[in-house]
Write a protein that holds these residues in place. Structure first.
Motif, PDB file in Angstrom:
ATOM      1  N   UNK A  49       0.814  -1.219   0.000  1.00 21.55           N
ATOM      2  CA  UNK A  49       0.000   0.000   0.000  1.00 21.55           C
ATOM      3  C   UNK A  49       0.847   1.268   0.000  1.00 21.55           C
ATOM      4  N   UNK A  50       2.011   1.203   0.602  1.00 22.14           N
ATOM      5  CA  UNK A  50       2.913   2.355   0.594  1.00 22.14           C
ATOM      6  C   UNK A  50       3.419   2.619  -0.817  1.00 22.14           C
ATOM      7  N   UNK A  51       3.757   1.551  -1.531  1.00 25.16           N
ATOM      8  CA  UNK A  51       4.192   1.707  -2.926  1.00 25.16           C
ATOM      9  C   UNK A  51       3.035   2.253  -3.753  1.00 25.16           C
ATOM     10  N   UNK A  52       1.843   1.718  -3.541  1.00 27.86           N
ATOM     11  CA  UNK A  52       0.663   2.167  -4.285  1.00 27.86           C
ATOM     12  C   UNK A  52       0.378   3.646  -4.037  1.00 27.86           C
ATOM     13  N   UNK A  53       0.562   4.109  -2.811  1.00 27.78           N
ATOM     14  CA  UNK A  53       0.341   5.525  -2.502  1.00 27.78           C
ATOM     15  C   UNK A  53       1.410   6.407  -3.145  1.00 27.78           C
ATOM     16  N   UNK A  54       2.627   5.893  -3.216  1.00 24.38           N
ATOM     17  CA  UNK A  54       3.718   6.657  -3.826  1.00 24.38           C
ATOM     18  C   UNK A  54       3.554   6.769  -5.342  1.00 24.38           C
ATOM     19  N   UNK A  55       2.875   5.783  -5.940  1.00 26.68           N
ATOM     20  CA  UNK A  55       2.631   5.768  -7.387  1.00 26.68           C
ATOM     21  C   UNK A  55       1.122   5.628  -7.577  1.00 26.68           C
ATOM     22  N   UNK A  56       0.358   6.697  -7.365  1.00 31.10           N
ATOM     23  CA  UNK A  56      -1.106   6.574  -7.312  1.00 31.10           C
ATOM     24  C   UNK A  56      -1.785   6.192  -8.621  1.00 31.10           C
ATOM     25  N   UNK A  57      -1.102   6.354  -9.753  1.00 33.39           N
ATOM     26  CA  UNK A  57      -1.742   6.033 -11.030  1.00 33.39           C
ATOM     27  C   UNK A  57      -1.494   4.602 -11.495  1.00 33.39           C
ATOM     28  N   UNK A  58      -0.877   3.769 -10.661  1.00 34.39           N
ATOM     29  CA  UNK A  58      -0.697   2.358 -11.006  1.00 34.39           C
ATOM     30  C   UNK A  58      -1.851   1.560 -10.394  1.00 34.39           C
ATOM     31  N   UNK A  59      -2.403   0.648 -11.171  1.00 37.41           N
ATOM     32  CA  UNK A  59      -3.504  -0.166 -10.653  1.00 37.41           C
ATOM     33  C   UNK A  59      -2.933  -1.244  -9.729  1.00 37.41           C
ATOM     34  N   UNK A  60      -3.730  -1.738  -8.788  1.00 38.27           N
ATOM     35  CA  UNK A  60      -3.245  -2.804  -7.900  1.00 38.27           C
ATOM     36  C   UNK A  60      -2.767  -4.038  -8.662  1.00 38.27           C
ATOM     37  N   UNK A  61      -3.458  -4.405  -9.729  1.00 39.77           N
ATOM     38  CA  UNK A  61      -3.064  -5.588 -10.513  1.00 39.77           C
ATOM     39  C   UNK A  61      -1.708  -5.371 -11.184  1.00 39.77           C
ATOM     40  N   UNK A  62      -1.533  -4.211 -11.791  1.00 40.74           N
ATOM     41  CA  UNK A  62      -0.262  -3.930 -12.465  1.00 40.74           C
ATOM     42  C   UNK A  62       0.868  -3.844 -11.442  1.00 40.74           C
ATOM     43  N   UNK A  63       0.600  -3.232 -10.290  1.00 38.91           N
ATOM     44  CA  UNK A  63       1.612  -3.169  -9.236  1.00 38.91           C
ATOM     45  C   UNK A  63       1.987  -4.577  -8.789  1.00 38.91           C
ATOM     46  N   UNK A  64       1.004  -5.406  -8.549  1.00 38.03           N
ATOM     47  CA  UNK A  64       1.252  -6.781  -8.123  1.00 38.03           C
ATOM     48  C   UNK A  64       2.052  -7.548  -9.175  1.00 38.03           C
ATOM     49  N   UNK A  65       1.644  -7.443 -10.426  1.00 35.37           N
ATOM     50  CA  UNK A  65       2.343  -8.143 -11.516  1.00 35.37           C
ATOM     51  C   UNK A  65       3.787  -7.652 -11.655  1.00 35.37           C
ATOM     52  N   UNK A  66       3.983  -6.352 -11.535  1.00 30.66           N
ATOM     53  CA  UNK A  66       5.325  -5.782 -11.684  1.00 30.66           C
ATOM     54  C   UNK A  66       6.211  -6.202 -10.519  1.00 30.66           C
TER      55      UNK A  66
END
Length: 125
Positions: A49-66
């Motif tokens: 969630x910290x990474x997701x907040x730092x990069x708010x325009x990335x979707x959870x699925x893309x973040x997870x896959x990456x």
């Protein structure tokens, strides 16, 4: 003679499966991998969630896959704790840290040349 040498030099890029340039740099052809590595370089043991907040325009699925792809490449480590709720943290591996000087130089170049690049895009040059 020079043309023949050039063609021979370029031959190393033609084999898709064994070309280091294609295989390694393809991981960074999108914007997410580099941004995630930058976030992890500035924050030790970082949660999803910290990474997701730092990069708010990335979707959870893309973040997870990456994150999974970077872990498979050995650049990051995923550490899961046996807690309720489950806790997972990501950090750079030694291999990931070895990439930082190159990424820092790329970021520096981007910051220094951002205006010129965006101006070129607007003018078509």
């Amino acid at each position: 003679m020079r043309r023949l040498e050039l063609k021979e030099n370029l031959r190393k890029y033609t084999d898709i499966d064994s070309c280091p340039v294609r295989n390694v740099l393809s991981r960074f052809s999108g914007k997410w991998s580099v941004l995630i590595l930058c976030v992890l370089s500035e924050n030790k043991d970082t949660r999803f969630n910290t990474i997701a907040k730092a990069i708010p325009d990335i979707s959870p699925k893309v973040l997870s896959d990456t994150l999974k792809a970077l872990e498979m490449d050995g650049l990051i480590r995923r550490r899961q704790y046996s807690e309720i709720p489950p806790k997972v943290e990501y950090s750079l591996t030694e291999l990931g840290h070895s990439l930082l000087p190159i990424l820092e130089e790329l970021v520096r170049w981007a910051l220094e040349n951002f205006e010129a690049v965006t101006k070129g895009r607007k003018t078509g040059r």
